[in-house]
Design an enzyme around this catalytic site. Sequence first.
Site, PDB file in Angstrom:
ATOM      1  N   LYS A   1       2.076   1.909  -9.561  1.00 29.53           N
ATOM      2  CA  LYS A   1       3.375   2.809 -10.824  1.00 29.53           C
ATOM      3  C   LYS A   1       5.107   1.752 -10.540  1.00 29.53           C
ATOM      4  O   LYS A   1       5.847   1.806 -11.402  1.00 29.53           O
ATOM      5  CB  LYS A   1       3.709   3.614 -10.153  1.00 29.53           C
ATOM      6  CG  LYS A   1       4.196   5.032 -10.816  1.00 29.53           C
ATOM      7  CD  LYS A   1       4.311   4.942 -13.012  1.00 29.53           C
ATOM      8  CE  LYS A   1       5.703   5.456 -13.221  1.00 29.53           C
ATOM      9  NZ  LYS A   1       5.713   4.859 -14.812  1.00 29.53           N
TER      10      LYS A   1
ATOM     11  N   CYS B   1       0.756  -1.357  -0.133  1.00 26.47           N
ATOM     12  CA  CYS B   1       0.153   0.384   0.168  1.00 26.47           C
ATOM     13  C   CYS B   1       1.111   1.355   0.084  1.00 26.47           C
ATOM     14  O   CYS B   1       1.951   1.437   0.077  1.00 26.47           O
ATOM     15  CB  CYS B   1      -0.912   0.415   1.284  1.00 26.47           C
ATOM     16  SG  CYS B   1      -1.922  -1.330   1.416  1.00 26.47           S
TER      17      CYS B   1
END
Length: 610
Positions: free
Chosen positions: A605, A2
């Site tokens: 990403k 996360c």
Amino acid sequence: MCWIFAYKWDKEASSFLLEWLKNLEYRWYDSAWICEINNSWEFFLEKAVWKVSNLASKVENLWKDLTWFNTWIAHTRWATHGKVTLENTHPHYSKNERFFIVHNWIIENYIELKKELEEKGYTFYGETDTEIVAKLIEELFEIDLETTIKKVFKKVTWAYAMAVIDRENPNNLIWVKIWSPLVLWISENEFFLSSDANALARFVKNYVNLDDWEMVVIKGDNYKIISLDSGLSLEKQSESITYNEDNYSLWDFTHFMEKEIFQVPEIIDNFIKWRIDFESLEIKSNTLEELAAKDFKRIEIIASWTSYNAWMTASYLFEELASIPTTVYVSTEFKYKKKFINPETLYIFISQSGETADSLESLKVVKNKWWFTFWIVNVVGSSIARLSDLWLYTHSWREVWVAATKSFIGQIWVLLIMALYLGNKKDLEYTKYKEIISSMKHLRDDVSMVLLNSNKIEEIAKKYAHYKDLFFLWRNIHYPMAMEWSLKCKEITYNHTEAYSAWELKHWPLSLIEDSFPTILINPEWKLKEKNISTLKEVKARDGKVVWIITKWDENKNLYDDVIEIPQTIEELSIFPVSVALQLFAYYMAKELKREIDKPRNLAKSVTVE
Ligand code: F6R
């Protein structure tokens, strides 16, 4: 895995908070949440699956009726343990709902910890590893959060960053970095923490980069940074960060991917201004001078996917131009394979983000053996950038969303420059060196020509987007280009594509060729032209469709189904216009298929877990 963010301030800042979260969303976008607390112990928590905008629409109305809050933790999630559901969306909290936690990375021993907690009567509402840590904090609580977290981190393996708040002490906030990026910004009585310095760039000028095994403890308006190894408080230097609005704005483009491809000519201008002196034909770089002096006899290159493809390209350049034998490893495999110490080998790492876990882990393995490391990274100040001995930045400016495009161009540019520099110091013929450097004068125009031809590329891409399978068959230095093109197509179109060196065709890929399985073949005017024509004929003889990428129309025009023209350049520079053409082709295919191009499903990403 996360991306986390935490904040403590004496002012109302709800609107900033959502903006920060949106800035982190380019990293992950499975779900997001916010948890806030104020001095009167009032508490507010909201979560939403998928985009931050879903969370924003939920909280914006609610916030109107609330008094302001001064301590927040928030995050965007990329699911590792458990599906994308509200239960698995953070925050994860203890059974007594006192401790709330944000966490990045994976807890490797979570099954064992869960078992221990279950035996003590704990139950779990979700499937995540993070929930186990929240419950462990409750179980091990003693004196205060600081003492407890020190106990927790001894039980939890392996690597993570986390932020914890204690509802009974709303002015206390703890951040721990064991191994996962985390930066801190402090001013008077304001504290920000983020897994990504760029998310704060608009609001702050300086930040402190936390190193592994460090913990930040905030109590009221005071803070301290502690080494978890020695228990001592640390004084840390701050670093500066610059914000450029252009990097965050879409201008008139539909997607960031499109904008970033169209930025390439400008980036090339920048590269050339920075490195090339056309009068003396010199490459300007003190770093390369230092590297050349070390006279390494072999190169081993470690990188992950698009960066790996850049390296595959470089292996042709290093061997052809610099005569240095070069081996390329995908970083996921490198870490665990047996390594042979050789002081004459240079280890080079390449990464756009500078945070990719496999590459970073491999770098640490090499460093632990005291081998010399060199890196090439786009993000200034990233974790990989902080650890290597010598480096070059790719200077491709911030790449916002998932598909790597302009950063790939930056990588192959730096690699070409390195190969040329090292070659010039060794036995590269000066006429060859001169030809390549002088031809760089036209590089911007060559790439711009491809972009000017984008309508034609779009037209062809629209047609081929509807084929579920595609082959990319190229040779030699263009083979890694084919791999990169294939990766890009798979990543954003979800179609099945495969890349092979065209030599391989007869070994087995030919068995798949038929009318519904087209092939993209490149055949510029270079040394292997005739061999490519044979490949074209072999495919056509099996009724395969062919998109022919050429620099000049030739006598085979009746054989191709479609043609993409690229400008004629020398072979070593062709990788630039070819890359841009392939990036556009993949982009337009995905656009035709109406994919969410900047946020392809299941991807992020930067991959900060192994
Ligand atoms: C593809 C893509 C990824 C990255 C890979 C390595 O478009 O972006 O495949 O190339 O995750 O990332 P970096 O270069 O940041 O180490």
